[in-house]
Design a protein around this motif. Sequence first.
Motif, PDB file in Angstrom:
ATOM      1  N   GLY A  72      14.408 -21.638   3.173  1.00  0.00           N
ATOM      2  CA  GLY A  72      14.221 -20.252   2.765  1.00  0.00           C
ATOM      3  C   GLY A  72      13.056 -19.615   3.495  1.00  0.00           C
ATOM      4  O   GLY A  72      12.270 -20.298   4.154  1.00  0.00           O
TER       5      GLY A  72
ATOM      6  N   ASN B  87      16.363 -10.799   1.469  1.00  0.00           N
ATOM      7  CA  ASN B  87      17.601 -11.331   0.867  1.00  0.00           C
ATOM      8  C   ASN B  87      18.807 -10.479   1.252  1.00  0.00           C
ATOM      9  O   ASN B  87      19.870 -11.011   1.614  1.00  0.00           O
ATOM     10  CB  ASN B  87      17.469 -11.384  -0.653  1.00  0.00           C
TER      11      ASN B  87
ATOM     12  N   THR C   2      13.082 -16.437  -0.414  1.00  0.00           N
ATOM     13  CA  THR C   2      14.391 -15.802  -0.396  1.00  0.00           C
ATOM     14  C   THR C   2      15.431 -16.855  -0.738  1.00  0.00           C
ATOM     15  O   THR C   2      15.110 -18.042  -0.888  1.00  0.00           O
ATOM     16  CB  THR C   2      14.707 -15.272   1.017  1.00  0.00           C
ATOM     17  N   GLY C   3      16.684 -16.449  -0.834  1.00  0.00           N
ATOM     18  CA  GLY C   3      17.760 -17.420  -0.866  1.00  0.00           C
ATOM     19  C   GLY C   3      17.801 -18.146   0.462  1.00  0.00           C
ATOM     20  O   GLY C   3      17.133 -17.768   1.430  1.00  0.00           O
ATOM     21  N   LYS C   4      18.579 -19.201   0.545  1.00  0.00           N
ATOM     22  CA  LYS C   4      18.619 -20.003   1.770  1.00  0.00           C
ATOM     23  C   LYS C   4      19.129 -19.184   2.949  1.00  0.00           C
ATOM     24  O   LYS C   4      19.923 -18.263   2.792  1.00  0.00           O
ATOM     25  CB  LYS C   4      19.518 -21.229   1.575  1.00  0.00           C
TER      26      LYS C   4
END
Length: 258
Positions: free
Chosen positions: A216, A231, A105-107
């Motif tokens: 992540g 996300n 995922t994004g951070k």
Amino acid sequence: MKKLWVAGAIMATLAAGAVQAKEWKTVRFGIEGAYPPFSWTDENGELQGFDVDMANALCEQMQVKCDLVAQDWDGIIPALLARKYDAIIAAMSITEERKRTVDFTGKYALVPNKFVTKKGTELDLSKEGLKGKKVGVQIATTHDKYLTDNFGSDVSLVRYGNADEAYLDLKSGRIDYVFLDATAIEEGLLNKDGGDQFEFVGPSVTDEQWFGEGFGIAVRKQDKDLKNMLNKAILDLRENGKYEEVNNKYFEYDVYGG
């Protein structure tokens, strides 16, 4: 007839894809359970920490049941690929090397990495300065790889299964430094009894080549629907204030970073 056959094949493929699409009612998270404040295991054997609360908040946001699975760090990605759980939330840095095996995922957090040592000990972060020094790291981490790639045989790396083992050897004088992320060192060493004998030294290390763009959540490459759900849930928690609520339970600053 050929056109009809092709059309039928396309429809069959689409139908197969529809059958394979998973309806996520439960998400199982792999968590290390030995890396405070992100995760630890309490005296009752229960998982606690920022990652634990984040996993539960994400599941609540996605309206799915949440299962937490404790897993030692050195087997955490293999166990994901073996379907022991569906996602990893374990202060894992998003790196290009890991992206070859799993998706991220994004951070959901971003923290600097630091050296810690006994007060009065200096640090020269160079091959000459680290020559002959013993530095404790957690095995198979970005910290391990950063020192290996940049200092090679000039530094004597002592690898541990978890951070607590490294802190014990630092306290006993068997190693000179420990290199981990700053929040883990604060929680696991500096904020505990006897922690006033130790301090951060040297610069914050954030080289993206080794430490990526933050922590992540890892998922199997085929589970893109789960990655998309996570996300969206991360962004939703940032917007609705739940992330801040969890954050403030463990940190005095926004650990999401920028």
